[in-house]
Design a protein around this motif. Structure first.
Motif, PDB file in Angstrom:
ATOM      1  N   VAL A 144       0.784  -1.072   0.007  1.00 41.64           N
ATOM      2  CA  VAL A 144      -0.035   0.013  -0.047  1.00 41.64           C
ATOM      3  C   VAL A 144       1.005   1.356   0.018  1.00 41.64           C
ATOM      4  N   THR A 145       2.050   1.407   0.807  1.00 41.13           N
ATOM      5  CA  THR A 145       2.700   2.256   0.893  1.00 41.13           C
ATOM      6  C   THR A 145       3.424   2.601  -0.331  1.00 41.13           C
ATOM      7  N   ALA A 146       3.854   1.534  -1.054  1.00 45.40           N
ATOM      8  CA  ALA A 146       4.766   1.655  -2.165  1.00 45.40           C
ATOM      9  C   ALA A 146       3.632   2.351  -3.215  1.00 45.40           C
ATOM     10  N   ALA A 147       2.415   1.690  -3.298  1.00 45.79           N
ATOM     11  CA  ALA A 147       1.465   2.235  -4.522  1.00 45.79           C
ATOM     12  C   ALA A 147       1.129   3.700  -4.144  1.00 45.79           C
ATOM     13  N   LYS A 148       1.188   4.033  -2.988  1.00 48.15           N
ATOM     14  CA  LYS A 148       1.052   5.299  -2.814  1.00 48.15           C
ATOM     15  C   LYS A 148       1.936   6.354  -3.405  1.00 48.15           C
ATOM     16  N   SER A 149       3.094   5.766  -2.935  1.00 54.68           N
ATOM     17  CA  SER A 149       4.359   6.616  -3.559  1.00 54.68           C
ATOM     18  C   SER A 149       4.257   6.564  -5.177  1.00 54.68           C
ATOM     19  N   LEU A 150       3.825   5.579  -5.781  1.00 50.41           N
ATOM     20  CA  LEU A 150       3.622   5.733  -7.446  1.00 50.41           C
ATOM     21  C   LEU A 150       2.674   6.684  -7.704  1.00 50.41           C
ATOM     22  N   VAL A 151       1.494   6.629  -7.204  1.00 49.15           N
ATOM     23  CA  VAL A 151       0.382   7.452  -7.769  1.00 49.15           C
ATOM     24  C   VAL A 151       0.482   8.874  -7.135  1.00 49.15           C
ATOM     25  N   ASN A 152       1.428   9.188  -6.088  1.00 45.28           N
ATOM     26  CA  ASN A 152       1.484  10.626  -5.574  1.00 45.28           C
ATOM     27  C   ASN A 152       1.835  11.369  -6.792  1.00 45.28           C
ATOM     28  N   GLY A 153       1.271  12.679  -6.937  1.00 47.27           N
ATOM     29  CA  GLY A 153       1.403  13.454  -7.937  1.00 47.27           C
ATOM     30  C   GLY A 153       0.323  13.213  -9.198  1.00 47.27           C
ATOM     31  N   HIS A 154      -0.114  12.114  -9.286  1.00 52.72           N
ATOM     32  CA  HIS A 154      -1.473  12.119  -9.990  1.00 52.72           C
ATOM     33  C   HIS A 154      -2.641  12.508  -9.175  1.00 52.72           C
ATOM     34  N   CYS A 155      -2.487  11.943  -7.912  1.00 50.27           N
ATOM     35  CA  CYS A 155      -3.482  12.431  -6.987  1.00 50.27           C
ATOM     36  C   CYS A 155      -2.633  12.647  -5.617  1.00 50.27           C
ATOM     37  N   GLY A 156      -3.441  13.294  -4.563  1.00 54.28           N
ATOM     38  CA  GLY A 156      -2.746  13.452  -3.378  1.00 54.28           C
ATOM     39  C   GLY A 156      -2.781  12.442  -2.551  1.00 54.28           C
ATOM     40  N   ILE A 157      -1.493  12.203  -1.559  1.00 57.10           N
ATOM     41  CA  ILE A 157      -1.744  11.100  -0.477  1.00 57.10           C
ATOM     42  C   ILE A 157      -1.587  11.918   0.783  1.00 57.10           C
ATOM     43  N   ASP A 158      -1.834  11.284   1.676  1.00 62.19           N
ATOM     44  CA  ASP A 158      -1.862  11.877   3.128  1.00 62.19           C
ATOM     45  C   ASP A 158      -0.042  11.520   3.672  1.00 62.19           C
ATOM     46  N   MET A 159       0.556  10.549   3.462  1.00 65.58           N
ATOM     47  CA  MET A 159       1.880  10.406   3.907  1.00 65.58           C
ATOM     48  C   MET A 159       2.150   9.124   3.482  1.00 65.58           C
ATOM     49  N   LEU A 160       3.527   8.721   3.644  1.00 62.20           N
ATOM     50  CA  LEU A 160       3.936   7.301   3.313  1.00 62.20           C
ATOM     51  C   LEU A 160       4.525   6.875   4.709  1.00 62.20           C
ATOM     52  N   ALA A 161       3.613   6.061   5.533  1.00 60.70           N
ATOM     53  CA  ALA A 161       3.872   5.558   6.684  1.00 60.70           C
ATOM     54  C   ALA A 161       4.675   4.379   6.802  1.00 60.70           C
ATOM     55  N   GLY A 162       5.699   4.375   7.907  1.00 64.18           N
ATOM     56  CA  GLY A 162       6.392   3.186   8.319  1.00 64.18           C
ATOM     57  C   GLY A 162       5.947   2.643   9.460  1.00 64.18           C
ATOM     58  N   PRO A 163       6.716   1.600  10.226  1.00 59.07           N
ATOM     59  CA  PRO A 163       6.152   0.913  11.156  1.00 59.07           C
ATOM     60  C   PRO A 163       5.781   1.835  12.562  1.00 59.07           C
ATOM     61  N   SER A 164       4.789   1.346  13.064  1.00 56.28           N
ATOM     62  CA  SER A 164       4.249   2.239  14.172  1.00 56.28           C
ATOM     63  C   SER A 164       5.333   2.448  15.456  1.00 56.28           C
ATOM     64  N   GLU A 165       5.234   3.447  16.082  1.00 58.12           N
ATOM     65  CA  GLU A 165       6.050   3.480  17.159  1.00 58.12           C
ATOM     66  C   GLU A 165       5.402   4.296  18.317  1.00 58.12           C
ATOM     67  N   VAL A 166       6.047   4.373  19.300  1.00 58.14           N
ATOM     68  CA  VAL A 166       5.747   4.719  20.502  1.00 58.14           C
ATOM     69  C   VAL A 166       6.933   5.341  21.482  1.00 58.14           C
ATOM     70  N   LEU A 167       7.090   6.476  22.181  1.00 53.13           N
ATOM     71  CA  LEU A 167       8.141   7.188  22.813  1.00 53.13           C
ATOM     72  C   LEU A 167       7.524   7.566  24.221  1.00 53.13           C
ATOM     73  N   VAL A 168       7.805   6.931  25.270  1.00 48.47           N
ATOM     74  CA  VAL A 168       7.528   7.228  26.657  1.00 48.47           C
ATOM     75  C   VAL A 168       8.458   7.979  27.289  1.00 48.47           C
ATOM     76  N   ILE A 169       8.307   9.317  27.732  1.00 50.09           N
ATOM     77  CA  ILE A 169       9.073  10.190  28.734  1.00 50.09           C
ATOM     78  C   ILE A 169       8.668  10.133  30.081  1.00 50.09           C
ATOM     79  N   CYS A 170       9.553   9.438  30.810  1.00 52.95           N
ATOM     80  CA  CYS A 170       9.127   9.248  32.243  1.00 52.95           C
ATOM     81  C   CYS A 170       9.955   9.542  33.364  1.00 52.95           C
ATOM     82  N   ASP A 171       9.709   9.760  34.421  1.00 53.26           N
ATOM     83  CA  ASP A 171      10.831  10.096  35.822  1.00 53.26           C
ATOM     84  C   ASP A 171      10.433   8.913  36.746  1.00 53.26           C
ATOM     85  N   GLY A 172      10.992   9.517  37.848  1.00 53.49           N
ATOM     86  CA  GLY A 172      11.083   8.187  38.974  1.00 53.49           C
ATOM     87  C   GLY A 172       9.420   8.227  39.427  1.00 53.49           C
ATOM     88  N   SER A 173       8.743   9.304  39.230  1.00 60.57           N
ATOM     89  CA  SER A 173       7.170   9.070  39.551  1.00 60.57           C
ATOM     90  C   SER A 173       6.253   8.364  38.934  1.00 60.57           C
TER      91      SER A 173
END
Length: 431
Positions: free
Chosen positions: A218-247
């Protein structure tokens, strides 16, 4: 030897993660599919053929279109609690998108001799993709389709392969105008180039923009049609980052890392803290909770967890700097003074402030969209929103030639500075 590997690194070892989200092998495979459909003189038959080939469509089916009647029947067949949750999620997502839409309006400002302004208009046809792989993702149906509807798009085309009952129900609740039961590169090509109707199968209009998460094809195909129509983004693997302290509440942090890891074996979980003891406790608790996760989720989550890492910082200010370098898709902040720390963060897809603002609440319709930038692209863009479907188009109107005289003269001078005599003469016609 431990089954777990979650290294602790220094801030200096963190680098920008702008990786090419387009897999080169998937790109060539998608190119063949996209071109086959684009060049076909009988696109409807070709789409059906490809859909059957890849198992998107049941072999007993005679069409790739999921009619409204089938969507409604799926919704009606759901248990009451599922219907209620689906309705509630749609209401929150749609209301948030409507509020975003109302935040930007048409403007008109005076200029010499007239006025200038902009108009905000929605694209006519939106294409929305919802994955249909190991797990049905009705939430992605709602996130994309309801948002396009709130933007004011005339037609919303939804594509999802092998849709489950809950997916069909989500399409019904969200108001998809055309629902095609195919996925992958073939779905993207169908939405980009359109498919004329054939027999009793209705047409698929070419889309002005295509949005929504998907696999590497899907991502590859979106990169191919981009320009003929718009796309939102080329998304890669999902990710989370947690900032935390001792509390921070250690079991909660661990649960949130695991929730991200079970998405996919290539998902990333990142822990950033100014307290080494907290890092160690979170790692120990995460590994304990991972052993309790049922299969096949456990195997997926452990593989993803082993590709994550923790960053030990000297203070929370450094945690913010590290987070901005990584620009995560999802950013959770769980520390003392969390609102102040959250305000200092600039680069992320979605922000979740405090212990109770779980990232999974964003996944399932707290309001903001869950289709978010990955792989460091959060440094320069946000996620899918109602604005993705809107165009801001400017205009000028001059009705006082005396009032506009100096502006026209400035144009003549500047045109000749640039060597564009035709421009200068065109402006002089207005003197």
């Amino acid at each position: 030897m431990s089954a777990f590997s979650f290294p602790v690194i220094k801030p200096s070892e963190v680098s920008m993660t702008n990786k090419d989200p387009v897999d080169p092998v998937a790109l060539e495979q998608s190119r063949a599919i996209v071109n086959k459909l684009k060049d076909s003189t009988t696109r409807s038959s070709t789409l059906m053929e490809i859909g059957l080939q890849f198992g998107d469509i049941p072999s007993s089916s005679t069409t790739y279109i999921i009619p409204k009647s089938e969507q409604k029947a799926a919704y009606d067949s759901l248990p009451p609690d599922q219907r209620r949750s689906l309705d509630n999620i749609h209401s929150r997502v749609f209301s948030f998108a409507q509020a975003q839409r109302s935040a930007i309006t048409d403007i008109s400002v005076p200029i010499p001799g007239g006025h200038a302004g902009h108009r905000v208009t929605a694209c006519r046809v939106a294409g929305c993709y919802a994955p249909g792989g190991r797990y049905p993702l009705p939430s992605s149906v709602v996130m994309t389709t309801a948002t396009a509807k709130a933007a004011g798009c005339d037609v919303v085309v939804l594509a999802s392969p092998k849709p489950a009952q809950i997916t069909k129900a989500a399409a019904y609740v969200s108001g998809a105008d055309v629902f095609i039961g195919v996925g992958g590169a073939q779905a993207i090509a169908a939405m980009a180039y359109g498919v004329p109707g054939e027999g009793e199968t209705p047409s698929i209009p070419p889309c002005d923009i295509i949005c929504g998460p998907g696999n590497k094809w899907v991502t590859a195909a979106k990169s191919l049609v981009n320009g003929h129509c718009g796309i939102d983004m080329l998304a890669g693997p999902s990710e989370v980052l947690v900032i935390c302290d001792g509390s921070a509440d250690v079991p909660t942090v661990a649960a949130d890392l695991i929730a991200q890891c079970e998405h996919d074996v290539v998902a990333r979980a990142i822990l950033v803290s100014d307290d080494r003891a907290t890092i160690d406790k979170v790692m120990e608790e995460t590994e304990r909770q991972l052993t309790l996760l049922p299969e096949p989720n456990r195997a997926t989550a452990i593989t993803a967890y082993n590709s994550g890492f923790a960053v030990e910082c000297k203070d929370l200010e450094e945690c913010v700097r590290v987070s901005d370098i990584i620009a995560p898709e999802h950013l959770e902040v769980m520390c003392k003074g969390e609102e102040e720390i959250a305000r200092k963060c600039r680069c992320y897809g979605g922000l979740f402030i405090g212990r109770n603002a779980a990232e999974v609440l964003g996944d399932y319709g707290a309001g903001p969209n869950h289709t978010l930038p990955t792989g460091g692209t959060g440094r320069y863009t946000g996620g899918l929103s109602v604005f993705s479907f809107l165009g801001i188009r400017t205009w000028i109107k001059i009705d006082d030639t005396k009032g506009s005289k100096e502006m026209v003269e400035d144009t003549v001078v500047m045109a000749r500075c640039e060597g564009l005599e035709g421009h200068a003469r065109a402006a002089e016609k207005r003197l």
